[in-house]
Design an enzyme around this catalytic site. Structure first.
Site, PDB file in Angstrom:
ATOM      1  N   HIS A   1      -3.546  -1.333   1.104  1.00  0.00           N
ATOM      2  CA  HIS A   1      -2.467  -0.967   2.030  1.00  0.00           C
ATOM      3  C   HIS A   1      -1.134  -0.833   1.271  1.00  0.00           C
ATOM      4  O   HIS A   1      -0.217  -1.652   1.452  1.00  0.00           O
ATOM      5  CB  HIS A   1      -2.394  -2.075   3.090  1.00  0.00           C
TER       6      HIS A   1
ATOM      7  N   GLU B   1      -2.524   4.769   1.763  1.00  0.00           N
ATOM      8  CA  GLU B   1      -3.524   3.738   1.501  1.00  0.00           C
ATOM      9  C   GLU B   1      -4.900   4.342   1.241  1.00  0.00           C
ATOM     10  O   GLU B   1      -5.444   5.004   2.122  1.00  0.00           O
ATOM     11  CB  GLU B   1      -3.609   2.816   2.729  1.00  0.00           C
TER      12      GLU B   1
END
Ligand SMILES: O=P(O)(O)OC[C@H]1O[C@H](O)[C@H](O)[C@@H](O)[C@@H]1O
Length: 314
Positions: free
Chosen positions: A168, A272
């Site tokens: 992330h 991500e």
């Protein structure tokens, strides 16, 4: 074996006394990793400039995951399942892996740290599986940052397990309205703001003028994040991770997050590398590998004359 010539890493105390490891290369390149979450919180280039965003309001206190850097989402991305949001790897304490199994292809890079996460008895109550999650974080001689995850099913009951996953990554950008992402145009995506409905992206590079929360499906293995104001481009390369998430909370959601400044959405963008649409399934003894590599290319390369073909396919 690469580990024999490994450069020693520094072990220090970070915010709230949490253990942190620092990798250094060249003049001023560095990477900082908290054992809490196996979480990269800083990546600096040779001029000592920070390339990742971490909120000034980040809470470095379990069970809250650190807001910014590179949280690891495992075994569940977002709310795609019954576990807590983004799974639990990002708020567990990882250990240094002192004797990781060698990689099949040896790398000449020497500055890295190996971390490992195994389930606790409490974790097994939430997700009834046994696994070894090994994370190697490498800082290349040119300042590139590589994360390689190796997840092995060590269940003794013969049962397979499935998971979704994401690195992330919060990139630091000068001004979100000056940022363009290339490599995702024309792809199908699931829109988290429209109850995960499937749409197709337009042919143009992606720009930002409101909240975005999309999962691009089967994305190219190379994505460029172009920061016009800073005159720099991040290139994200991924392996084993078909999807790519793009997220910016924008003003309203920013205000609603306790660990995020009201205006900080202007200075970050999450892109991500992920495996979400098709969960990864491992039978006992099987191992999965997922890699994300980040490089930053200099201004002359990206100001106006950027050739997307070269960035994405070169
Ligand atoms: O607040 P967090 O749990 O860290 O999640 C932050 C964001 O992560 C991902 O990018 C998801 O797609 C978003 O829906 C979510 O809001």
């Amino acid at each position: 074996m690469a580990t024999s010539s490994k450069v020693p890493v520094e072990h220090v105390k970070g915010v709230n006394g949490l253990e942190k490891v620092i990798l250094r290369e060249g003049r001023k390149c560095s990477v900082e990793v908290y054992l809490y979450g196996g979480h990269v919180t800083s990546w600096k280039n040779n001029n000592g400039e920070e390339l990742l965003f971490v909120s000034s309001k980040a809470i470095f206190k379990p069970p809250k995951a650190i807001r910014g850097g590179i949280p690891i989402c495992f075994p569940q991305f977002s709310s795609h399942g019954s576990l807590e949001q983004h799974g639990f790897a990002r708020n567990r304490f990882w250990s240094i892996d002192t004797d990781p199994p060698p990689f099949p292809t040896n790398t000449t890079y020497k500055t890295f740290v190996d971390l490992i996460l195994k389930p606790s008895e409490e974790d097994i109550k939430i997700w009834p599986h046994s696994y070894e999650f090994r994370l190697r974080i490498t800082l290349g001689p040119g300042g590139d940052l590589m994360l390689i995850s190796r997840i092995r099913n060590t269940n003794l009951d013969g049962k397979p397990f499935s998971f979704t996953f994401a690195y992330h990554t919060y990139f630091s950008v000068s001004d979100i309205s000056e940022v363009r992402v290339e490599g995702l145009e024309t792809l199908d995506y699931l829109d988290n703001l429209e109850e995960k409905e499937r749409f197709t992206e337009q042919g143009d590079a992606i720009t930002f003028e409101s909240e975005v929360d999309k999962i691009y499906l089967s994305a190219l293995n190379k994505i460029a994040i172009i920061d016009h104001e800073k005159k720099r481009t991040f290139v994200l390369r991924k392996e084993g991770l078909p999807d790519a998430v793009v997220w910016n909370p924008w003003d309203k959601k920013a205000k609603a997050m306790a660990d995020f400044g009201d205006d900080e959405y202007k200075h970050m963008l999450c892109v991500e590398a992920a495996a979400i649409e098709k969960p990864i399934t491992l039978r006992p003894g099987e191992e999965w590998k997922g890699k994300q590599e980040l490089i930053v290319v200099p201004s002359s390369y990206c100001s106006g004359q950027l050739d997307p073909q070269r960035v994405l396919f070169g």
